[in-house]
Design an enzyme around this catalytic site. Structure first.
Site, PDB file in Angstrom:
ATOM      1  N   LYS A 194       0.812  -1.214   0.000  1.00 49.66           N
ATOM      2  CA  LYS A 194       0.000   0.000   0.000  1.00 49.66           C
ATOM      3  C   LYS A 194       0.846   1.266   0.000  1.00 49.66           C
ATOM      4  O   LYS A 194       0.450   2.283  -0.569  1.00 49.66           O
ATOM      5  CB  LYS A 194      -0.957  -0.010   1.200  1.00 49.66           C
ATOM      6  CG  LYS A 194      -2.028  -1.081   1.076  1.00 49.66           C
ATOM      7  CD  LYS A 194      -3.116  -0.931   2.116  1.00 49.66           C
ATOM      8  CE  LYS A 194      -4.232  -1.931   1.865  1.00 49.66           C
ATOM      9  NZ  LYS A 194      -5.353  -1.796   2.829  1.00 49.66           N
ATOM     10  N   LYS A 240      -6.656 -10.651  -6.170  1.00 54.34           N
ATOM     11  CA  LYS A 240      -7.736 -10.862  -5.216  1.00 54.34           C
ATOM     12  C   LYS A 240      -8.945 -10.013  -5.594  1.00 54.34           C
ATOM     13  O   LYS A 240      -8.800  -8.880  -6.047  1.00 54.34           O
ATOM     14  CB  LYS A 240      -7.245 -10.497  -3.814  1.00 54.34           C
ATOM     15  CG  LYS A 240      -8.229 -10.812  -2.701  1.00 54.34           C
ATOM     16  CD  LYS A 240      -7.647 -10.418  -1.359  1.00 54.34           C
ATOM     17  CE  LYS A 240      -8.668 -10.574  -0.250  1.00 54.34           C
ATOM     18  NZ  LYS A 240      -8.176 -10.079   1.036  1.00 54.34           N
ATOM     19  N   LYS A 251     -12.757  -4.462  -3.421  1.00 53.81           N
ATOM     20  CA  LYS A 251     -13.715  -3.352  -3.488  1.00 53.81           C
ATOM     21  C   LYS A 251     -13.183  -2.211  -4.330  1.00 53.81           C
ATOM     22  O   LYS A 251     -13.947  -1.425  -4.892  1.00 53.81           O
ATOM     23  CB  LYS A 251     -13.990  -2.820  -2.076  1.00 53.81           C
ATOM     24  CG  LYS A 251     -14.457  -3.825  -1.058  1.00 53.81           C
ATOM     25  CD  LYS A 251     -14.470  -3.189   0.327  1.00 53.81           C
ATOM     26  CE  LYS A 251     -14.684  -4.212   1.431  1.00 53.81           C
ATOM     27  NZ  LYS A 251     -14.544  -3.619   2.763  1.00 53.81           N
TER      28      LYS A 251
END
Length: 355
Positions: free
Chosen positions: A115, A217, A220
Protein backbone atom coordinates in the site's frame (compact mmCIF):
# COMPACT_ATOMS: atom_id res chain seq x y z
CA UNK A 1 -4.34 -25.93 34.27
CA UNK A 2 -6.35 -22.70 33.98
CA UNK A 3 -6.76 -21.38 30.48
CA UNK A 4 -8.41 -18.68 28.42
CA UNK A 5 -12.09 -19.05 27.66
CA UNK A 6 -12.47 -19.65 23.91
CA UNK A 7 -13.55 -16.45 22.16
CA UNK A 8 -13.69 -15.51 18.47
CA UNK A 9 -13.02 -11.95 17.30
CA UNK A 10 -12.94 -10.55 13.80
CA UNK A 11 -13.65 -7.31 11.97
CA UNK A 12 -14.45 -5.90 8.54
CA UNK A 13 -13.48 -2.46 7.25
CA UNK A 14 -16.31 -0.17 6.13
CA UNK A 15 -14.73 0.85 2.81
CA UNK A 16 -16.53 0.16 -0.45
CA UNK A 17 -19.25 -2.35 -1.29
CA UNK A 18 -19.05 -5.78 0.29
CA UNK A 19 -18.54 -8.47 -2.32
CA UNK A 20 -18.53 -12.24 -2.74
CA UNK A 21 -14.95 -12.50 -1.48
CA UNK A 22 -15.91 -10.77 1.78
CA UNK A 23 -18.87 -13.10 2.16
CA UNK A 24 -17.12 -16.42 1.45
CA UNK A 25 -13.80 -15.44 3.02
CA UNK A 26 -15.20 -13.86 6.18
CA UNK A 27 -18.90 -13.32 6.85
CA UNK A 28 -20.05 -16.86 6.01
CA UNK A 29 -17.34 -18.14 8.33
CA UNK A 30 -18.48 -15.71 11.06
CA UNK A 31 -22.01 -17.13 10.89
CA UNK A 32 -20.78 -20.73 11.21
CA UNK A 33 -18.48 -19.95 14.14
CA UNK A 34 -21.26 -18.39 16.23
CA UNK A 35 -22.96 -21.77 16.59
CA UNK A 36 -20.10 -23.18 18.66
CA UNK A 37 -18.30 -20.12 20.09
CA UNK A 38 -18.78 -16.84 21.87
CA UNK A 39 -18.13 -14.25 19.16
CA UNK A 40 -17.37 -10.54 18.85
CA UNK A 41 -17.73 -9.05 15.37
CA UNK A 42 -16.58 -5.51 14.76
CA UNK A 43 -16.90 -2.94 11.98
CA UNK A 44 -13.36 -1.56 12.15
CA UNK A 45 -14.02 2.05 11.20
CA UNK A 46 -10.78 3.36 12.75
CA UNK A 47 -8.82 1.13 10.39
CA UNK A 48 -10.55 2.72 7.41
CA UNK A 49 -8.86 6.05 8.24
CA UNK A 50 -5.50 4.60 7.17
CA UNK A 51 -6.75 4.56 3.57
CA UNK A 52 -8.42 7.97 3.65
CA UNK A 53 -8.76 10.26 6.65
CA UNK A 54 -12.14 11.74 5.72
CA UNK A 55 -14.94 9.55 4.34
CA UNK A 56 -18.17 11.37 3.59
CA UNK A 57 -20.11 8.12 3.73
CA UNK A 58 -18.31 6.34 6.58
CA UNK A 59 -21.39 6.19 8.81
CA UNK A 60 -23.49 4.68 6.03
CA UNK A 61 -20.71 2.25 5.12
CA UNK A 62 -20.59 1.18 8.77
CA UNK A 63 -24.32 0.55 8.71
CA UNK A 64 -23.98 -1.44 5.48
CA UNK A 65 -21.39 -3.80 6.98
CA UNK A 66 -23.59 -4.21 10.05
CA UNK A 67 -26.60 -4.97 7.86
CA UNK A 68 -24.55 -7.58 5.99
CA UNK A 69 -23.59 -9.25 9.28
CA UNK A 70 -27.23 -9.40 10.33
CA UNK A 71 -28.61 -10.39 6.92
CA UNK A 72 -26.13 -13.27 6.66
CA UNK A 73 -27.32 -14.65 10.00
CA UNK A 74 -25.19 -13.23 12.81
CA UNK A 75 -27.29 -12.97 15.96
CA UNK A 76 -26.61 -9.67 17.81
CA UNK A 77 -28.55 -10.84 20.88
CA UNK A 78 -26.32 -13.85 21.49
CA UNK A 79 -23.07 -12.27 20.27
CA UNK A 80 -21.56 -8.79 20.15
CA UNK A 81 -21.77 -6.65 17.00
CA UNK A 82 -20.40 -3.11 17.21
CA UNK A 83 -18.23 -0.51 15.50
CA UNK A 84 -14.69 0.00 16.73
CA UNK A 85 -14.75 3.77 17.33
CA UNK A 86 -17.46 3.38 20.00
CA UNK A 87 -14.92 1.70 22.28
CA UNK A 88 -12.05 4.10 23.03
CA UNK A 89 -9.99 1.34 24.64
CA UNK A 90 -9.07 0.04 21.16
CA UNK A 91 -6.98 3.15 20.56
CA UNK A 92 -5.64 3.14 24.13
CA UNK A 93 -4.33 -0.43 23.92
CA UNK A 94 -3.01 0.23 20.40
CA UNK A 95 -0.78 2.99 21.81
CA UNK A 96 0.65 0.65 24.44
CA UNK A 97 1.26 -1.96 21.71
CA UNK A 98 2.96 0.72 19.61
CA UNK A 99 5.45 0.91 22.45
CA UNK A 100 5.80 -2.88 22.65
CA UNK A 101 6.11 -3.62 18.91
CA UNK A 102 9.28 -2.88 16.95
CA UNK A 103 9.51 -0.69 13.84
CA UNK A 104 11.31 -3.51 12.05
CA UNK A 105 8.30 -5.77 12.61
CA UNK A 106 5.94 -3.20 11.11
CA UNK A 107 8.07 -2.30 8.11
CA UNK A 108 8.28 -5.97 7.10
CA UNK A 109 4.51 -6.27 6.75
CA UNK A 110 3.66 -7.16 3.15
CA UNK A 111 0.45 -5.12 3.20
CA UNK A 112 2.35 -1.99 4.26
CA UNK A 113 4.88 -2.49 1.47
CA UNK A 114 2.10 -2.97 -1.09
CA UNK A 115 0.00 0.00 0.00
CA UNK A 116 2.88 2.39 0.67
CA UNK A 117 4.55 1.50 -2.63
CA UNK A 118 7.86 3.11 -3.50
CA UNK A 119 7.05 6.36 -1.68
CA UNK A 120 7.14 4.92 1.83
CA UNK A 121 8.43 8.15 3.34
CA UNK A 122 5.13 9.76 2.39
CA UNK A 123 2.94 6.99 3.86
CA UNK A 124 0.99 7.80 7.00
CA UNK A 125 2.17 6.59 10.39
CA UNK A 126 -1.28 5.06 10.75
CA UNK A 127 -0.67 2.80 7.76
CA UNK A 128 2.58 1.61 9.31
CA UNK A 129 0.99 1.05 12.72
CA UNK A 130 -2.17 -0.59 11.30
CA UNK A 131 -1.16 -4.08 12.58
CA UNK A 132 -0.69 -2.72 16.09
CA UNK A 133 -4.29 -1.51 16.14
CA UNK A 134 -5.38 -4.87 14.75
CA UNK A 135 -3.53 -6.58 17.60
CA UNK A 136 -5.31 -4.29 20.06
CA UNK A 137 -8.69 -5.12 18.51
CA UNK A 138 -8.10 -8.81 19.12
CA UNK A 139 -6.27 -8.78 22.44
CA UNK A 140 -8.51 -6.17 24.06
CA UNK A 141 -11.00 -9.04 24.42
CA UNK A 142 -8.27 -11.66 24.96
CA UNK A 143 -9.68 -13.49 21.94
CA UNK A 144 -8.33 -16.99 21.41
CA UNK A 145 -9.30 -17.43 17.74
CA UNK A 146 -9.57 -15.12 14.72
CA UNK A 147 -11.00 -16.11 11.33
CA UNK A 148 -8.65 -14.54 8.78
CA UNK A 149 -7.88 -14.78 5.10
CA UNK A 150 -4.43 -15.71 3.88
CA UNK A 151 -3.61 -12.02 3.30
CA UNK A 152 -4.18 -11.21 6.99
CA UNK A 153 -2.29 -14.19 8.39
CA UNK A 154 0.94 -12.18 8.64
CA UNK A 155 -0.84 -9.54 10.73
CA UNK A 156 -2.14 -12.22 13.08
CA UNK A 157 1.39 -13.60 13.44
CA UNK A 158 2.43 -10.08 14.47
CA UNK A 159 -0.42 -10.03 16.99
CA UNK A 160 0.99 -13.23 18.47
CA UNK A 161 4.47 -11.63 18.60
CA UNK A 162 3.12 -8.56 20.39
CA UNK A 163 1.21 -10.69 22.90
CA UNK A 164 4.26 -12.81 23.60
CA UNK A 165 6.56 -9.80 24.00
CA UNK A 166 4.10 -8.09 26.36
CA UNK A 167 3.80 -11.30 28.40
CA UNK A 168 7.61 -11.63 28.55
CA UNK A 169 8.37 -7.95 29.20
CA UNK A 170 5.91 -7.76 32.09
CA UNK A 171 6.08 -11.34 33.34
CA UNK A 172 7.15 -10.37 36.87
CA UNK A 173 4.42 -7.75 37.26
CA UNK A 174 1.79 -10.07 35.75
CA UNK A 175 2.78 -12.77 38.27
CA UNK A 176 2.95 -10.35 41.21
CA UNK A 177 -0.58 -9.10 40.51
CA UNK A 178 -1.94 -12.61 40.00
CA UNK A 179 -3.12 -11.83 36.49
CA UNK A 180 -1.36 -14.61 34.60
CA UNK A 181 -3.14 -17.43 32.81
CA UNK A 182 -1.46 -20.71 31.92
CA UNK A 183 -1.37 -21.58 28.23
CA UNK A 184 0.40 -23.91 25.88
CA UNK A 185 2.83 -22.27 23.45
CA UNK A 186 4.29 -24.93 21.20
CA UNK A 187 5.30 -27.72 23.55
CA UNK A 188 5.78 -25.38 26.50
CA UNK A 189 3.36 -24.38 29.25
CA UNK A 190 3.77 -20.67 30.02
CA UNK A 191 1.91 -17.97 31.93
CA UNK A 192 0.90 -14.65 30.49
CA UNK A 193 -1.82 -12.03 30.43
CA UNK A 194 -2.64 -12.14 26.72
CA UNK A 195 -3.41 -15.34 24.78
CA UNK A 196 -1.35 -16.39 21.77
CA UNK A 197 -4.28 -16.14 19.38
CA UNK A 198 -4.83 -18.88 16.81
CA UNK A 199 -5.94 -18.24 13.21
CA UNK A 200 -9.01 -19.91 11.78
CA UNK A 201 -8.21 -20.40 8.09
CA UNK A 202 -9.77 -22.86 5.74
CA UNK A 203 -12.71 -23.86 3.64
CA UNK A 204 -12.78 -24.38 -0.11
CA UNK A 205 -13.07 -20.66 -0.88
CA UNK A 206 -10.83 -18.93 1.66
CA UNK A 207 -9.43 -16.61 -1.02
CA UNK A 208 -11.63 -15.34 -3.86
CA UNK A 209 -9.98 -13.80 -6.89
CA UNK A 210 -11.12 -11.20 -9.43
CA UNK A 211 -13.56 -12.37 -12.09
CA UNK A 212 -11.44 -10.48 -14.62
CA UNK A 213 -8.00 -11.66 -13.49
CA UNK A 214 -7.50 -14.88 -11.56
CA UNK A 215 -4.12 -13.70 -10.28
CA UNK A 216 -5.59 -10.76 -8.33
CA UNK A 217 -7.74 -10.86 -5.22
CA UNK A 218 -11.36 -9.77 -5.60
CA UNK A 219 -11.34 -6.19 -4.34
CA UNK A 220 -13.72 -3.35 -3.49
CA UNK A 221 -11.24 -0.92 -5.01
CA UNK A 222 -10.92 -2.55 -8.45
CA UNK A 223 -12.08 0.05 -11.02
CA UNK A 224 -14.02 -2.62 -12.93
CA UNK A 225 -17.32 -3.55 -11.32
CA UNK A 226 -17.27 -6.70 -13.48
CA UNK A 227 -14.34 -7.94 -11.37
CA UNK A 228 -16.55 -8.68 -8.36
CA UNK A 229 -20.02 -9.75 -7.32
CA UNK A 230 -21.35 -7.21 -4.82
CA UNK A 231 -23.65 -8.49 -2.08
CA UNK A 232 -26.14 -5.84 -3.16
CA UNK A 233 -26.20 -6.93 -6.84
CA UNK A 234 -29.53 -8.13 -8.16
CA UNK A 235 -29.96 -11.57 -9.73
CA UNK A 236 -29.56 -10.37 -13.33
CA UNK A 237 -26.34 -8.48 -12.50
CA UNK A 238 -24.84 -11.49 -10.73
CA UNK A 239 -25.62 -13.75 -13.69
CA UNK A 240 -24.21 -11.21 -16.16
CA UNK A 241 -20.94 -10.89 -14.25
CA UNK A 242 -20.45 -14.65 -14.02
CA UNK A 243 -21.22 -15.01 -17.73
CA UNK A 244 -18.56 -12.39 -18.52
CA UNK A 245 -15.99 -13.83 -16.08
CA UNK A 246 -12.63 -14.56 -17.70
CA UNK A 247 -11.93 -18.23 -18.42
CA UNK A 248 -9.76 -20.32 -20.71
CA UNK A 249 -10.86 -22.44 -23.70
CA UNK A 250 -10.41 -25.85 -22.07
CA UNK A 251 -13.06 -27.93 -20.32
CA UNK A 252 -12.96 -28.34 -16.55
CA UNK A 253 -10.61 -31.13 -15.42
CA UNK A 254 -11.76 -34.12 -13.41
CA UNK A 255 -9.16 -33.63 -10.66
CA UNK A 256 -7.93 -30.62 -8.68
CA UNK A 257 -4.40 -31.07 -9.99
CA UNK A 258 -5.73 -30.22 -13.43
CA UNK A 259 -6.51 -26.68 -12.24
CA UNK A 260 -2.80 -25.88 -11.85
CA UNK A 261 -1.81 -23.01 -14.15
CA UNK A 262 -5.47 -22.18 -14.74
CA UNK A 263 -6.18 -19.40 -12.19
CA UNK A 264 -9.55 -18.32 -13.58
CA UNK A 265 -10.85 -21.89 -13.73
CA UNK A 266 -9.59 -22.56 -10.21
CA UNK A 267 -11.28 -19.38 -8.96
CA UNK A 268 -14.70 -20.24 -10.41
CA UNK A 269 -14.48 -23.80 -9.09
CA UNK A 270 -13.53 -22.39 -5.67
CA UNK A 271 -16.48 -19.99 -5.72
CA UNK A 272 -18.85 -22.84 -6.54
CA UNK A 273 -17.35 -24.97 -3.75
CA UNK A 274 -17.64 -22.13 -1.23
CA UNK A 275 -21.25 -21.35 -2.10
CA UNK A 276 -22.28 -25.01 -2.13
CA UNK A 277 -20.30 -25.97 1.00
CA UNK A 278 -18.53 -28.77 -0.82
CA UNK A 279 -14.90 -29.46 -1.75
CA UNK A 280 -13.30 -28.54 -5.06
CA UNK A 281 -12.87 -32.28 -5.59
CA UNK A 282 -16.63 -32.74 -5.41
CA UNK A 283 -17.24 -29.85 -7.82
CA UNK A 284 -14.91 -31.43 -10.37
CA UNK A 285 -16.47 -34.83 -9.80
CA UNK A 286 -19.80 -33.29 -10.81
CA UNK A 287 -18.53 -31.00 -13.59
CA UNK A 288 -15.26 -32.55 -14.82
CA UNK A 289 -15.17 -32.51 -18.63
CA UNK A 290 -17.80 -29.76 -18.73
CA UNK A 291 -17.30 -26.63 -20.82
CA UNK A 292 -17.65 -23.22 -19.18
CA UNK A 293 -20.73 -22.59 -21.31
CA UNK A 294 -22.42 -25.20 -19.10
CA UNK A 295 -20.61 -24.54 -15.80
CA UNK A 296 -21.13 -20.76 -15.71
CA UNK A 297 -24.96 -20.92 -15.82
CA UNK A 298 -24.88 -23.52 -13.03
CA UNK A 299 -22.62 -21.26 -10.99
CA UNK A 300 -24.83 -18.23 -11.67
CA UNK A 301 -27.93 -20.15 -10.55
CA UNK A 302 -26.18 -21.19 -7.34
CA UNK A 303 -24.88 -17.66 -6.65
CA UNK A 304 -28.33 -16.15 -7.08
CA UNK A 305 -29.91 -18.79 -4.85
CA UNK A 306 -27.38 -18.18 -2.06
CA UNK A 307 -26.80 -14.42 -2.31
CA UNK A 308 -30.08 -12.89 -3.50
CA UNK A 309 -31.87 -13.56 -0.18
CA UNK A 310 -29.00 -11.91 1.71
CA UNK A 311 -29.11 -8.88 -0.60
CA UNK A 312 -32.87 -8.56 -0.06
CA UNK A 313 -32.50 -8.85 3.71
CA UNK A 314 -29.72 -6.25 3.68
CA UNK A 315 -31.99 -3.78 1.89
CA UNK A 316 -34.77 -4.43 4.40
CA UNK A 317 -32.45 -3.94 7.40
CA UNK A 318 -30.83 -0.80 5.97
CA UNK A 319 -34.27 0.78 5.55
CA UNK A 320 -34.54 0.78 9.36
CA UNK A 321 -31.60 2.99 10.34
CA UNK A 322 -32.71 3.22 13.97
CA UNK A 323 -32.57 -0.57 14.32
CA UNK A 324 -29.04 -0.79 12.87
CA UNK A 325 -27.83 2.05 15.11
CA UNK A 326 -29.44 0.35 18.09
CA UNK A 327 -27.57 -2.89 17.40
CA UNK A 328 -24.28 -0.97 17.22
CA UNK A 329 -25.06 0.98 20.38
CA UNK A 330 -25.98 -2.12 22.38
CA UNK A 331 -22.96 -3.99 21.06
CA UNK A 332 -20.69 -1.05 21.85
CA UNK A 333 -21.89 -0.99 25.46
CA UNK A 334 -21.22 -4.72 25.89
CA UNK A 335 -17.83 -4.52 24.18
CA UNK A 336 -16.91 -1.43 26.19
CA UNK A 337 -17.49 -3.21 29.49
CA UNK A 338 -15.23 -6.09 28.46
CA UNK A 339 -12.62 -3.71 27.07
CA UNK A 340 -12.43 -1.62 30.24
CA UNK A 341 -11.94 -4.74 32.36
CA UNK A 342 -8.91 -5.62 30.23
CA UNK A 343 -7.54 -2.08 30.27
CA UNK A 344 -7.74 -1.83 34.06
CA UNK A 345 -5.47 -4.87 34.21
CA UNK A 346 -3.15 -3.55 31.49
CA UNK A 347 -2.83 -0.12 33.12
CA UNK A 348 -1.97 -1.82 36.39
CA UNK A 349 0.57 -4.13 34.73
CA UNK A 350 2.24 -1.27 32.87
CA UNK A 351 2.19 0.99 35.91
CA UNK A 352 -0.19 3.72 34.77
CA UNK A 353 -1.94 5.54 37.60
CA UNK A 354 -5.72 5.23 37.62
CA UNK A 355 -8.45 6.30 39.96
Amino acid sequence: MSSFKPLVFSGVQPTGNLHLGNYLGAIKKFVALQDTNDCIYCVVDLHSLTAQLVHDDLEDQTRQITAAFLAAGINPKKHIVFNQSRVMQHAELAWIFNCVARIGWMSRMTQFKDKAGKDRENASLGLLAYPSLMAADILLYRATHVPVGEDQKQHLELTRDIAQKFNNDFSDRIAAKGLGVEMKVGEEIVRGYFPITEPVIGGPAARIMSLRDGSKKMSKSDPSDLSRINLTDDADTMAKKIKKAKTDPDALPSEVKGLEGRPEAENLVGIYAGLADISKEQVLKDFGGTQFSVFKPALAELAVAKLAPIAGEMRRILADRAYVDGVLSDGGAKAGALAEATMKDVRSIVGLQQG
